[in-house]
Design a protein around this motif. Structure first.
Motif, PDB file in Angstrom:
ATOM      1  N   LYS A   1      13.460   9.274 -11.338  1.00  0.00           N
ATOM      2  CA  LYS A   1      13.649   9.952  -9.770  1.00  0.00           C
ATOM      3  C   LYS A   1      15.258  10.157  -9.454  1.00  0.00           C
ATOM      4  O   LYS A   1      15.331  10.788  -8.797  1.00  0.00           O
ATOM      5  N   TYR A   2      16.012   9.076 -10.100  1.00  0.00           N
ATOM      6  CA  TYR A   2      17.248   9.306 -10.181  1.00  0.00           C
ATOM      7  C   TYR A   2      17.894  10.523 -10.496  1.00  0.00           C
ATOM      8  O   TYR A   2      18.725  11.459  -9.692  1.00  0.00           O
ATOM      9  N   THR A   3      17.338  11.178 -11.706  1.00  0.00           N
ATOM     10  CA  THR A   3      17.883  12.300 -12.337  1.00  0.00           C
ATOM     11  C   THR A   3      17.519  13.391 -11.494  1.00  0.00           C
ATOM     12  O   THR A   3      18.129  14.449 -11.207  1.00  0.00           O
ATOM     13  N   ALA A   4      16.473  13.498 -10.878  1.00  0.00           N
ATOM     14  CA  ALA A   4      15.584  14.342  -9.923  1.00  0.00           C
ATOM     15  C   ALA A   4      16.783  14.508  -8.694  1.00  0.00           C
ATOM     16  O   ALA A   4      17.037  15.543  -8.513  1.00  0.00           O
ATOM     17  N   ARG A   5      17.021  13.455  -8.127  1.00  0.00           N
ATOM     18  CA  ARG A   5      17.967  13.362  -6.934  1.00  0.00           C
ATOM     19  C   ARG A   5      19.125  13.984  -7.240  1.00  0.00           C
ATOM     20  O   ARG A   5      19.772  15.057  -6.575  1.00  0.00           O
ATOM     21  N   MET A   6      19.992  13.797  -8.422  1.00  0.00           N
ATOM     22  CA  MET A   6      21.039  14.391  -8.816  1.00  0.00           C
ATOM     23  C   MET A   6      21.137  15.673  -9.256  1.00  0.00           C
ATOM     24  O   MET A   6      22.067  16.399  -8.971  1.00  0.00           O
TER      25      MET A   6
ATOM     26  N   ALA B   1      14.298  22.854  -5.211  1.00  0.00           N
ATOM     27  CA  ALA B   1      12.887  21.755  -5.700  1.00  0.00           C
ATOM     28  C   ALA B   1      12.011  22.267  -6.493  1.00  0.00           C
ATOM     29  O   ALA B   1      11.226  21.558  -7.260  1.00  0.00           O
TER      30      ALA B   1
ATOM     31  N   LEU C   1      18.838  17.781  -7.785  1.00  0.00           N
ATOM     32  CA  LEU C   1      18.652  18.441  -6.557  1.00  0.00           C
ATOM     33  C   LEU C   1      19.897  18.673  -5.668  1.00  0.00           C
ATOM     34  O   LEU C   1      20.221  19.461  -4.924  1.00  0.00           O
ATOM     35  N   GLU C   2      21.031  17.709  -5.832  1.00  0.00           N
ATOM     36  CA  GLU C   2      21.913  17.473  -4.980  1.00  0.00           C
ATOM     37  C   GLU C   2      23.180  18.189  -5.433  1.00  0.00           C
ATOM     38  O   GLU C   2      24.176  18.518  -4.710  1.00  0.00           O
TER      39      GLU C   2
ATOM     40  N   GLU D   1      29.508   9.011  -7.330  1.00  0.00           N
ATOM     41  CA  GLU D   1      28.470   8.904  -6.376  1.00  0.00           C
ATOM     42  C   GLU D   1      28.575  10.081  -5.452  1.00  0.00           C
ATOM     43  O   GLU D   1      27.718  10.376  -4.363  1.00  0.00           O
TER      44      GLU D   1
ATOM     45  N   TYR E   1       9.068  15.916 -12.085  1.00  0.00           N
ATOM     46  CA  TYR E   1       9.262  14.527 -12.645  1.00  0.00           C
ATOM     47  C   TYR E   1       7.849  14.309 -13.568  1.00  0.00           C
ATOM     48  O   TYR E   1       6.926  14.248 -13.434  1.00  0.00           O
TER      49      TYR E   1
END
Length: 466
Positions: free
Chosen positions: A241-246, A254, A248-249, A156, A259
């Protein structure tokens, strides 16, 4: 839409018919959809060999139908360990540069960086070829490629010197002890110690921190090396969207992320499946027999059902490099005559597998992007019982088209299995059709992105300024 006069080179894995792995299946669907639009498509297919004698990477051209394939064969055992630790293999980069220079595509699409490594990005950018990455795993943002920690739990925190160094030594008790102690030390100090570790002989008991410091050095180099390579990727197409977040983090901007859920083939699969209910519930698993796919969780939950009422479980899959795990699964399956193991399943047999099942079970232990076999199940209106992983919960709604249970929770899965066995009408109530993207729309969107970002293509290999 008129033919689109452009040339694309698509990089994937083995790409050997019949296509069974998710990456290759999707690569085949995509190349077919692009060619229908008039796009010229070539494929670079990367496969490993068991040659451990230090052989070189070899490239063999081959034609498969109307598609030119460059088969890149990599002697897996002889590749340097750092090529995998760092996700960077300079020889692979040189190999790809030669192929891309000969092919001169307008666009380079890479589906997977496993074995290939991020060095191939440099190869394309040296030739001024735009690069799109279709994210099928997490190799650019996770050293393990899965966001699974050493103990099988989901990560996480993302990539960092401390968290990843601890993850790679924590499989040993001394490593866990060292991690707990060194967690309190500033990262800059740890990096300095790692740089100087070869100049100082650690005395017992300080030697227990040496493996940790070795990993600090690896992670520092990995993060420094990959940072500019990530910036070279023009666009990452993420299916969830999870993949996008990971992404980006973990170092991506951006403007690099878009997506775009995976597209399915036209309704041929749905039309070929005619489910005939029986007086017992039939569960189905199709996937790699690797620990993170969770087949053992499913088998154990099924074996411990209190009232199976004749329910059956059919599993399809191959060991895929995990022989010990596979043998353990075989032992668990052999104790229950209601478990059927079908081995490898050919693509043409998948419709009949869905037709002969009531529920498809996906007990994954990692946050998969968007498993194609899951989308196939939904396309055939086969209810899904799945882990609450991010890539799944975006399409499977609990109590609507399937059931969701906590990842890795065998007892919770057992309860869901028993629930549908005790109330067989769930198999009818959950057969809901949901809209799924089409692969042809996906291909059109991809070409639209190219035209929007890099100009209208008016001749193969040339682009006009918009």
């Amino acid at each position: 839409m008129p033919d689109i006069d452009m040339k694309v080179t698509l990089c994937t894995q083995r790409f050997v018919p019949p296509f069974v792995g998710g990456v290759d299946v999707y690569a085949d669907r995509l190349q077919g959809a692009l060619r229908q639009l008039g796009v010229e498509v070539g494929v670079i297919a990367v496969d490993t060999t068991e040659d451990g004698t230090g052989g070189d990477i070899r490239v063999t051209p081959e034609e498969l139908g109307k598609v030119m394939i460059h088969r890149v064969r990599v002697p897996f055992a002889s590749r340097p360990k750092e090529a995998f630790d760092l996700a960077y293999d300079s020889q692979m980069g040189t190999t790809f540069e030669a192929i891309l220079e000969a092919e001169r595509p307008d666009l380079f699409i890479i589906m997977n960086f496993y074995v290939t490594s991020l060095a191939v990005i440099e190869s394309a950018k040296k030739l001024s070829i735009p690069v799109i990455h279709i994210a099928t795993d997490f190799i650019p943002v996770c050293r393990r490629g899965t966001f699974i920690r050493w103990d099988g739990s989901p990560c996480e925190t993302g990539e960092s010197v401390k968290s990843c160094s601890a993850c790679f030594v924590a499989h040993r008790s001394l490593g866990r002890m060292a991690s707990r102690v060194l967690e309190r030390i500033p990262e800059e100090t740890l990096v300095r110690w790692a740089h100087n570790r070869e100049n100082h002989q650690l005395i017992h008991p300080l030697r227990i921190i040496e493996p940790y410091l070795n990993q600090v050095a690896v992670m520092e180099r990995r993060l420094e090396l990959l940072a500019p390579l990530k910036e070279m990727i023009d666009l990452v197409l993420v299916p969830t969207k999870y993949t996008a977040r990971m992404f980006l983090e973990n170092g991506f901007a951006a403007h690099q992320i878009e997506y775009l859920p995976f597209g399915m083939q036209e309704r041929s699969l749905k039309e070929s499946v005619r489910n005939i209910p029986q007086d017992r519930i039939r569960f189905l698993f199709i996937g790699r027999l690797q620990p993170y796919k969770g087949a053992h969780i499913l088998i154990e939950a099924f074996n411990q059902l209190k009232s199976p009422n004749g329910a059956t479980l059919t599993l399809y899959g191959i060991p895929d490099g995990h022989e010990d795990y596979y043998q353990d699964l075989q032992k668990k399956m052999s104790t229950n005559p209601r478990i059927v193991f079908g081995g490898r399943i050919a693509p043409e047999e998948i419709p009949s597998a869905f037709a002969g099942s009531d529920f498809f079970v996906l007990p994954s232990l990692w946050h998969e992007n968007s498993p194609l076999i899951l989308l196939d199940a939904l396309q055939t209106q086969t209810p899904v019982i799945a882990s609450n992983i991010a890539g799944v919960t975006e399409v499977v709604q609990d109590g609507v088209n399937g059931f969701i249970f906590p990842m890795g929770d065998q007892r919770a899965l057992q309860e869901v299995l028993q629930r549908v066995i005790s109330d067989p009408d769930w198999r009818h109530r959950l057969r809901r059709e949901i809209p799924l993207p089409d692969i042809n729309d996906y291909a059109r969107k991809l070409t639209d992105i190219y035209i929007e970002r890099w100009g209208k293509v008016d001749a193969i290999g040339a682009q006009a300024v918009v």
